[in-house]
Design an enzyme around this catalytic site. Structure first.
Site, PDB file in Angstrom:
ATOM      1  N   LEU A   3     111.699  47.307 121.935  1.00  0.00           N
ATOM      2  CA  LEU A   3     110.415  46.751 122.390  1.00  0.00           C
ATOM      3  C   LEU A   3     110.246  46.869 123.900  1.00  0.00           C
ATOM      4  CD1 LEU A   3     107.960  44.746 121.572  1.00  0.00           C
ATOM      5  CD2 LEU A   3     109.440  42.993 122.556  1.00  0.00           C
ATOM      6  N   ASP A  42      97.570  30.904 126.640  1.00  0.00           N
ATOM      7  CA  ASP A  42      96.741  29.885 127.275  1.00  0.00           C
ATOM      8  C   ASP A  42      97.053  28.509 126.698  1.00  0.00           C
ATOM      9  OD1 ASP A  42      94.825  28.848 128.927  1.00  0.00           O
ATOM     10  OD2 ASP A  42      93.111  29.574 127.783  1.00  0.00           O
ATOM     11  N   HIS A  65     104.083  25.111 131.749  1.00  0.00           N
ATOM     12  CA  HIS A  65     104.455  26.502 132.023  1.00  0.00           C
ATOM     13  C   HIS A  65     105.929  26.741 131.675  1.00  0.00           C
ATOM     14  CE1 HIS A  65     100.567  27.175 133.630  1.00  0.00           C
ATOM     15  NE2 HIS A  65     100.734  26.483 134.745  1.00  0.00           N
TER      16      HIS A  65
HETATM   17  C1  FPP Z   1      97.538  29.663 131.080  1.00  0.00           C
HETATM   18  O1  FPP Z   1      97.556  28.321 130.695  1.00  0.00           O
HETATM   19  C2  FPP Z   1      98.873  30.059 131.464  1.00  0.00           C
HETATM   20  C3  FPP Z   1      99.229  30.638 132.644  1.00  0.00           C
HETATM   21  C4  FPP Z   1      98.269  30.969 133.702  1.00  0.00           C
HETATM   22  C5  FPP Z   1     100.628  30.928 132.941  1.00  0.00           C
HETATM   23  C6  FPP Z   1     101.326  31.559 131.811  1.00  0.00           C
HETATM   24  C7  FPP Z   1     102.744  31.611 132.086  1.00  0.00           C
HETATM   25  C8  FPP Z   1     103.700  31.433 131.123  1.00  0.00           C
HETATM   26  C9  FPP Z   1     103.415  31.173 129.719  1.00  0.00           C
HETATM   27  C10 FPP Z   1     105.110  31.577 131.458  1.00  0.00           C
HETATM   28  C11 FPP Z   1     105.359  32.974 131.833  1.00  0.00           C
HETATM   29  C12 FPP Z   1     106.738  33.296 131.767  1.00  0.00           C
HETATM   30  C13 FPP Z   1     107.283  34.326 132.412  1.00  0.00           C
HETATM   31  C14 FPP Z   1     108.643  34.669 132.094  1.00  0.00           C
HETATM   32  C15 FPP Z   1     106.554  35.101 133.420  1.00  0.00           C
HETATM   33  P1  FPP Z   1      96.739  27.275 131.561  1.00  0.00           P
HETATM   34  O2  FPP Z   1      97.626  26.797 132.660  1.00  0.00           O
HETATM   35  O3  FPP Z   1      95.475  27.896 132.024  1.00  0.00           O
HETATM   36  O4  FPP Z   1      96.496  26.152 130.535  1.00  0.00           O
HETATM   37  P2  FPP Z   1      95.206  25.198 130.456  1.00  0.00           P
HETATM   38  O5  FPP Z   1      94.036  26.092 130.144  1.00  0.00           O
HETATM   39  O6  FPP Z   1      95.532  24.281 129.343  1.00  0.00           O
HETATM   40  O7  FPP Z   1      95.087  24.515 131.781  1.00  0.00           O
END
Ligand code: FPP
Length: 258
Positions: A149, A38, A55
């Site tokens: 893994l 997050d 992201h």
């Molecule tokens: C939450 O942060 C994050 C997500 C919903 C997306 C997570 C995705 C990645 C870390 C990349 C994934 C990679 C692959 C290879 C699938 P948020 O957007 O809710 O952050 P915020 O709370 O600060 O708005």
């Protein structure tokens, strides 16, 4: 490809990091670590960048974390990449996240293969765009015989829906005589969940300072140890994962006993 693999090994070979890794490996490490990644949006906002930049940066951290988890000898790393509720986000953000598996696997699949990592996915596949699912299924196929893994992406995953679907399958099997009421216990119920092949997570990590589960593995996390950090996911480093595992190693797990 070889160059990339070398870079990867070198990253985990900086002497202080290597020493820490070796120290941690002297004690039992968690077999299954689950992470709620997050804070990507906030990371981007702090830099006046669009949310998708967060992201993208988060995707790079997935790679580093996977490598270290594999190096430490973890059996399963489950990463919450997209929830069944995340479709509510703006279309451009959803479209971008749905492209990340292709970019990630397009770039790093050879490394995952070379490092014996097995790619898996849990979540509702039918709603995913074809290109996203194709990338994941290709990676699953190419890594299916790997024994290191398991990198398990939770993509379009929601725990309540998972539990509800499990209950429906239980009812189905009961009605068709495959399952008797007396055979239904916790272990049997677990086998109806998307995690049927995995041990429950030993350790849950959530970044970005939010202290909640957000519909993630509600059944499976019943006895897991939790570790929360204010660090935003794109800033999550190898040191943070090692710190979480060190804390885990100091915890006394009693599973309800004394
Ligand atoms: C939450 O942060 C994050 C997500 C919903 C997306 C997570 C995705 C990645 C870390 C990349 C994934 C990679 C692959 C290879 C699938 P948020 O957007 O809710 O952050 P915020 O709370 O600060 O708005």
């Amino acid at each position: 490809m070889l160059n990339k693999i070398k870079i990867w090994k070198n990253q985990n070979n900086s002497s202080t990091l290597r020493d820490k890794i070796e120290g941690i490996k002297k004690l039992p490490v968690p077999e299954h670590v689950a992470i709620i990644m997050d804070g990507n949006g906030r990371w981007a906002k702090k830099r006046a960048l669009p949310r998708i930049a967060g992201h993208h940066e988060g995707m790079k951290v997935v790679r580093k974390t996977t490598m270290l988890a594999n190096d430490l000898g973890l059996k399963v790393l489950t990463l919450y990449a997209f929830s069944t509720e995340n479709w509510k986000r703006p279309k451009n953000e959803v479209d971008y996240i749905m492209k990340l598996p292709e970019e990630f696997l397009g770039t790093f699949l050879p490394e995952l293969v070379a490092n014996n990592v097995q790619v898996k996915m849990m979540g509702y596949k039918h709603q995913l765009p074809k290109h996203t699912l194709n990338a994941i299924e290709k990676a699953m196929e190419q890594t299916k015989n790997n024994t290191g893994l398991v990198l398990n992406f939770a993509l379009n995953y929601g725990s309540r829906a998972e539990i509800l679907d499990a209950v429906k399958q239980v009812l189905n099997d009961y009605n068709s005589g495959i399952l008797k009421e007396t055979d239904l216990n916790e272990e049997a119920f677990s086998s109806y969940l998307m995690t049927s092949n995995f041990k429950d997570p030993d350790l849950l990590i959530r970044t970005s300072g939010e202290i909640r589960l957000s519909n993630f593995m509600l059944w499976q996390l019943a006895y897991s140890e939790f570790w929360f950090t204010d660090v935003l996911w794109p800033d999550f480093s190898e040191d943070h994962l090692l710190e979480a595992i060190e804390v885990f190693q100091k915890r006394q797990r009693r599973f309800g006993g004394i």
